[in-house]
Write an enzyme that holds these catalytic residues in place. Structure first.
Site, PDB file in Angstrom:
ATOM      1  NE  ARG A  68      -3.244   2.494   2.953  1.00 50.54           N
ATOM      2  CZ  ARG A  68      -3.082   3.370   3.800  1.00 50.54           C
ATOM      3  NH1 ARG A  68      -2.260   2.830   4.735  1.00 50.54           N
ATOM      4  NH2 ARG A  68      -3.781   4.635   3.975  1.00 50.54           N
ATOM      5  CG  HIS A 121      -0.973   9.000   3.629  1.00 49.59           C
ATOM      6  ND1 HIS A 121      -1.049   7.667   3.857  1.00 49.59           N
ATOM      7  CD2 HIS A 121      -0.481   9.541   4.949  1.00 49.59           C
ATOM      8  CE1 HIS A 121      -0.885   7.310   5.280  1.00 49.59           C
ATOM      9  NE2 HIS A 121      -0.229   8.471   5.713  1.00 49.59           N
ATOM     10  CD  GLU A 166      -4.323   7.528  10.103  1.00 51.59           C
ATOM     11  OE1 GLU A 166      -3.678   8.625  10.429  1.00 51.59           O
ATOM     12  OE2 GLU A 166      -4.008   6.377  10.519  1.00 51.59           O
ATOM     13  CG  ASN A 206      -4.570   3.502   8.907  1.00 51.94           C
ATOM     14  OD1 ASN A 206      -4.685   2.394   7.991  1.00 51.94           O
ATOM     15  ND2 ASN A 206      -4.148   4.675   8.472  1.00 51.94           N
ATOM     16  CE1 TYR A 237      -1.564   3.566  12.850  1.00 51.71           C
ATOM     17  CE2 TYR A 237       0.580   2.660  13.584  1.00 51.71           C
ATOM     18  CZ  TYR A 237      -0.011   3.200  12.603  1.00 51.71           C
ATOM     19  OH  TYR A 237       0.305   3.338  11.199  1.00 51.71           O
ATOM     20  CD  GLU A 273      -1.154   3.868   8.144  1.00 52.72           C
ATOM     21  OE1 GLU A 273      -0.767   4.314   9.162  1.00 52.72           O
ATOM     22  OE2 GLU A 273      -1.366   4.627   7.088  1.00 52.72           O
TER      23      GLU A 273
HETATM   24  C1  GBE Z   1      -0.618   6.907  10.987  1.00 50.51           C
HETATM   25  O1  GBE Z   1      -1.563   7.825  11.718  1.00 50.51           O
HETATM   26  C2  GBE Z   1      -0.344   7.499   9.720  1.00 50.51           C
HETATM   27  O2  GBE Z   1      -1.293   7.009   8.435  1.00 50.51           O
HETATM   28  C3  GBE Z   1       1.059   7.453   9.141  1.00 50.51           C
HETATM   29  O3  GBE Z   1       1.241   8.229   8.178  1.00 50.51           O
HETATM   30  C4  GBE Z   1       2.055   7.534  10.381  1.00 50.51           C
HETATM   31  O4  GBE Z   1       3.256   7.586  10.082  1.00 50.51           O
HETATM   32  C5  GBE Z   1       1.759   6.328  11.339  1.00 50.51           C
HETATM   33  O5  GBE Z   1       0.077   6.129  11.527  1.00 50.51           O
HETATM   34  C6  GBE Z   1       2.297   6.341  12.565  1.00 50.51           C
HETATM   35  O6  GBE Z   1       2.062   7.508  13.337  1.00 50.51           O
HETATM   36  O7  GBE Z   1       1.678  14.604  20.782  1.00 50.51           O
HETATM   37  O8  GBE Z   1       2.645  12.652  19.912  1.00 50.51           O
HETATM   38  O9  GBE Z   1       0.269  12.551  20.961  1.00 50.51           O
HETATM   39  C7  GBE Z   1       0.168  12.291  18.110  1.00 50.51           C
HETATM   40  C8  GBE Z   1      -1.878   7.096  12.935  1.00 50.51           C
HETATM   41  C9  GBE Z   1      -0.026  12.474  16.611  1.00 50.51           C
HETATM   42  C10 GBE Z   1      -2.283   8.361  13.943  1.00 50.51           C
HETATM   43  C11 GBE Z   1       0.089  10.157  15.990  1.00 50.51           C
HETATM   44  C12 GBE Z   1      -1.161  11.755  14.795  1.00 50.51           C
HETATM   45  C13 GBE Z   1      -0.981   9.164  15.480  1.00 50.51           C
HETATM   46  C14 GBE Z   1      -2.128  10.515  14.281  1.00 50.51           C
HETATM   47  C15 GBE Z   1       0.614  13.681  18.653  1.00 50.51           C
HETATM   48  N1  GBE Z   1      -0.844  11.349  16.298  1.00 50.51           N
HETATM   49  N2  GBE Z   1      -1.600   9.462  14.162  1.00 50.51           N
HETATM   50  S1  GBE Z   1       1.410  13.262  20.196  1.00 50.51           S
END
Ligand code: GBE
Length: 506
Positions: free
Chosen positions: A96, A141, A186, A328, A330, A398
Site C-alpha cells: 500500500r 495521504h 485518516e 488503521n 494502533y 496500517e
Molecule cells: C498513521 O497515523 C499515519 O497514517 C501514518 O502516516 C503515520 O506515519 C503512522 O500512523 C504512525 O504515526 O503529541 O505524539 O500525541 C500524536 C496514526 C500525533 C495516527 C499520531 C497523529 C498518530 C495521528 C501527537 N498522532 N497518528 S502526540
C-alpha cells in the site's frame, strides 16, 4: 444477528484448553504500507509542485521535532527496484503506497498533468506486478497541493470538485492495473490534527470549528470520487473503492453507564464523525455527538451549531459509498466520564465531549507518546465496527510500532507487538468479522510528520545519513516473513541470522 451468534461461539472455544494451530486463510492479504511524503523525497524534481508539507517544513521548520523534512526522506523516488526487492524478500501479497497529488498535478488543478510523475508511479506499479505484488493505492495521504490550501483546503466546499478532477486523472492513468483504491487516509488526522489542532499540516488550530467543517467537506469529496469510479470506471476496470479511517479502541474505564456513554462519545468524536456518514444506514454525523456540539455551541453564544448538518440529499449521496472499510489501528485508551479529565480550549472537540482518557501503566510503551500495546485491541475495535455497520469487508491498512532511532536491529518490542496484533487478527477472524487483509506500518523507516526522523516504524531500518538511504531488515522483518510463509504465528521462531534472501517464487 449472525455476528452475535458467532461471537458467543468464539467465547466458548477460547475457554476450552484444546490448543490447535490457528491459521490465516490462504487468500488473506498480507502487506506493508507507506505514504508518498514520508518516503519519496524528490520534493521538487521532475516538475512536482509544492504541497503543504513542503511548505510547512520549509517555512516553519521548528515545528518538526528534529527540524527535518521530507525533501529526500527514504528517497523512494530513486529506489523503486530496491523497494520492490524488499517486498519480495518479505513475500508480500500487497503493498500500500500513496500518490502525491502535486507530483501528478503540480498546480493542484487538472489543467496540467505532470507526465514524469505518472511515469514514476507506472514504474512502481509495473515493477510490483512483475512479481505478483498487488498495488493498494491511497489517493490522498495528507499532502495537499499548497495552492489548494491557500484557497481554503478542506474548509472550502470546492475541495470536492478539485478532488474529483484529480481522481479522474488517477483512475484514467492507473486504473487498468490498480484494483484497490483508498480515497483518503485518516480523515480524523486530516481534519482534527490539521484544522482543529496543531498535530499535522496545515496546523490551522481552528479549534471546535475547523474539524467539523472539514469532516463534512471531506465526506462529500470522498463520495464524489466513489461515484465517479462506480459510474465510469468500475464496470471496465473492476476494482473496489473505499476509505481508510483511524480506529483505535476506546473502551470504558469501568462498566458504569456513565463511562460507557463517555466511551461512546469519544468513539463518535474520534472516528464516528468520519465513519457514520458513509457506513451507517441513516447517514449524517453521529447523533449524540451532534446533539452535544449543538448544545455547547448554543451555550457559547454561537447562532448556529459548530457542527454542520448534511441535507437529506447529501446524506443519500454519501451513505454507502465505500466498498470496504479500511482501518488503521494502533492502540487503545480507556475512557472515563469523571476521571482523568483535562482542560481544553473552548470551543474545541475535546471540550465538546469533556471525557477523560487513561492508559494503564502496564501496557508496553513505544517511542511514540500515544502508542502502547493494548491487549486484543484489534478484536475489540473490529468486532465493534462489524456489529455496528453490518459486517462490511474490512482491511487493516496500517498497524505498527515505533522505536528509537538508536535501537538495535533486534527489535524485540516490535516483534512482541506484531505477534500480539496478529493473534488479535486471528481472534477477529474467528469471530466472523469479514476481514480480508492486514498491512504493517511500515515497510521502512520514514519521515514521521512532526516527529521527523525521531520515531521509527520500519520493518526495514533506513540509514538517513547514507546517500543511498541503505535499507536493512530488522528482526521483525524476518518474523513477519515467517508468519506470511507459514500462515501461522510461532512464538518460538528466531531467525538464524539477519541475512535476507528472496524465496523461490517471489
Ligand atoms: C498513521 O497515523 C499515519 O497514517 C501514518 O502516516 C503515520 O506515519 C503512522 O500512523 C504512525 O504515526 O503529541 O505524539 O500525541 C500524536 C496514526 C500525533 C495516527 C499520531 C497523529 C498518530 C495521528 C501527537 N498522532 N497518528 S502526540
Amino acid at each position: 444477528m449472525k455476528l452475535a451468534v458467532l461471537l458467543s461461539v468464539v467465547a466458548v472455544c477460547h475457554t476450552a484448553t484444546v490448543k490447535h494451530e490457528r491459521r490465516f486463510p490462504d487468500d488473506f492479504i498480507f502487506g506493508c504500507a507507506t505514504a508518498a511524503y514520508q518516503v519519496e523525497g524528490a520534493w521538487n524534481e521532475d516538475g512536482k509542485g509544492e504541497n503543504i508539507w513542503d511548505y510547512l517544513t520549509h517555512t516553519n521548520p521548528t515545528v518538526i521535532r528534529d527540524q527535518s523534512n521530507g525533501d529526500v526522506a527514504a528517497d523512494s523516488y530513486h529506489h523503486v527496484e530496491r523497494d520492490v526487492e524488499m517486498m519480495r524478500e518479505l513475500g508480500l501479497d500487497a503493498y500500500r503506497f500513496s500518490l502525491s497529488w502535486s507530483r501528478i498535478l503540480p498546480t493542484g488543478f487538472a489543467n496540467e498533468v505532470n507526465q514524469a510523475g505518472i511515469n514514476y508511479y507506472n514504474n512502481l506499479i509495473n515493477e510490483m506486478l512483475k512479481y505478483n505484488i498487488q498495488p493498494i493505492v491511497t489517493m490522498y495521504h495528507w499532502d495537499l497541493p499548497q495552492r489548494l490550501q491557500e484557497l481554503g483546503g478542506f474548509i472550502n466546499p470546492l475541495i470536492a470538485d478539485w478532488y474529483e478532477d484529480y481522481a479522474k486523472v488517477v483512475f484514467d492513468n492507473f486504473g487498468d492495473r490498480v484494483k484497490l483504491w483508498i480515497t483518503f487516509n485518516e480523515p480524523r488526522e486530516i481534519c482534527y490534527e490539521g484544522y482543529g489542532a496543531t498535530g499535522l499540516a496545515p496546523i490551522l488550530n481552528a479549534t471546535g470549528v475547523g474539524t467539523y467543517i472539514c469532516a463534512k467537506n471531506l465526506a462529500i469529496a470522498h463520495a464524489k470520487a466513489y461515484h465517479l469510479y462506480n459510474n465510469e470506471y468500475k464496470a471496465r476496470q473492476g476494482g473496489e473503492c473505499g476509505i481508510t479511517i483511524s480506529v483505535n479502541w476506546f473502551g470504558p474505564l469501568t462498566d458504569s453507564e456513565e463511562d460507557e456513554f463517555a466511551a461512546e462519545l469519544r468513539r463518535q468524536a474520534t472516528w464516528g464523525l468520519y465513519a457514520e456518514p458513509i457506513f451507517s444506514a441513516e447517514g449524517g454525523f453521529p447523533k449524540e455527538l451532534a446533539a452535544r456540539v449543538a448544545e455547547k455551541s448554543a451555550e457559547q453564544g454561537f447562532p448556529w451549531s459548530r457542527m454542520p448538518e448534511f441535507t437529506d440529499e447529501e446524506k443519500k449521496f454519501v451513505r454507502g459509498t465505500s466498498d470496504f472499510f479500511g482501518v488503521n489501528h494502533y492502540t487503545a485508551f480507556l475512557v472515563s466520564a469523571t476521571k482523568h479529565i483535562q482542560q481544553h480550549a473552548v470551543p474545541s472537540l475535546l471540550d465538546d465531549i469533556g471525557v477523560g482518557s487513561y492508559v494503564p501503566p502496564e501496557w508496553m510503551k513505544s517511542a511514540s507518546s500515544w502508542l502502547t500495546l493494548a491487549p486484543n485491541s484489534i478484536y475489540n475495535a473490529l468486532t465493534h465496527l462489524a456489529s455496528k455497520y453490518n459486517n462490511p469487508v474490512f482491511y487493516i491498512t496500517e498497524n505498527g510500532w515505533s522505536n528509537d532511532p538508536t535501537a538495535s536491529l533486534e527489535d524485540d518490542d516490535r516483534v512482541t507487538y506484531y505477534r500480539a496484533a496478529l493473534e488479535s487478527v486471528l481472534n477477529t477472524l474467528d469471530a466472523g468479522v469479514n476481514l480480508k487483509g492486514y498491512m504493517t506500518w511500515s515497510l521502512m523507516d520514514n519521515f514521521e510528520w512532526l516527529k521527523g526522523y525521531t520515531e521509527r516504524f520500519g520493518l526495514y531500518e533506513v540509514d538517513f545519513s547514507s546517500p543511498e538511504r541503505t535499507r536493512t531488515p530488522r528482526k521483525s522483518a524476518f518474523v513477519y516473513k515467517e508468519i506470511l510463509r507459514t500462515r501461522t504465528i510461532d512464538n518460538s521462531y528466531e531467525p538464524s541470522s539477519l541475512i535476507m534472501t528472496i524465496d523461490e517464487g517471489h
